[in-house]
Design an enzyme around this catalytic site. Structure first.
Site: not given
Ligand code: ADP
Length: 155
Positions: A94, A45, A132
């Site tokens: 979410r 990442k 984010s």
């Protein structure tokens, strides 16, 4: 069970921490004796903020909260749980997309380490649009992110 204390790991990239993360952690305080925010490191990442800054933002957010700490880890989350004697993994939900993604990870983690239970807390509707990824996108174009990040964090 590795310990009588209820210790939870809240794993994530926190690149950067948002009001969404902050809310899930604060709402979960009564459920656990201790919450360890685990900043995961994945060598595949690419991160926007360095580990130092991500950690600093989290420390600022929870300054003075005795039950909350932050640690970095690499490798499997269940191994990190073992290391810090955590018996719970805490995650926020979410959307249904989050649910599908999280379900697979939780089931995988449970098969790797049945003594660690994943606990989900559903996002506050006023914060469920925050991610984010979107915060990073706004920062890239010099936009104002103060509404989306914890009040204590100054970017
Ligand atoms: P990851 O890189 O593992 O997705 P994140 O730092 O993006 O980690 O998120 C960590 C956890 O916080 C995840 O469980 C995610 O669903 C949850 N989360 C992120 N944003 C929000 C939000 N706005 N409301 C509630 N939970 C959230």
């Amino acid at each position: 069970m590795s310990s009588h204390k209820k210790i939870a790991v809240f794993p994530g990239s926190f690149d950067p921490i948002t009001k969404g993360h902050e809310s899930i952690i604060l709402r979960s305080l009564d459920l656990f004796d201790e919450i360890i925010i685990g900043i995961g490191f994945n060598s595949n990442k690419h991160y926007f903020f360095s580990q130092d800054r991500r950690e600093h933002f989290i420390e600022k957010t929870f300054e003075g909260q005795a039950k909350i700490s932050v640690k970095r880890y690499s490798g499997l989350t269940v191994n990190f749980c073992k290391e810090v004697k955590a018996n719970y993994i805490l995650r926020g939900l979410r959307t249904s997309a989050d649910f599908e993604f999280e379900r697979a990870i939780a089931q995988m983690n449970r098969s790797l380490s049945p003594e660690v239970e994943t606990v989900f807390v559903v996002a506050d509707p006023s914060l469920s649009h925050i991610s984010s990824t979107i915060v990073r996108e706004i920062l890239l174009y010099q936009g104002d992110v103060s509404k989306f990040i914890p009040d204590a964090v100054k970017i």
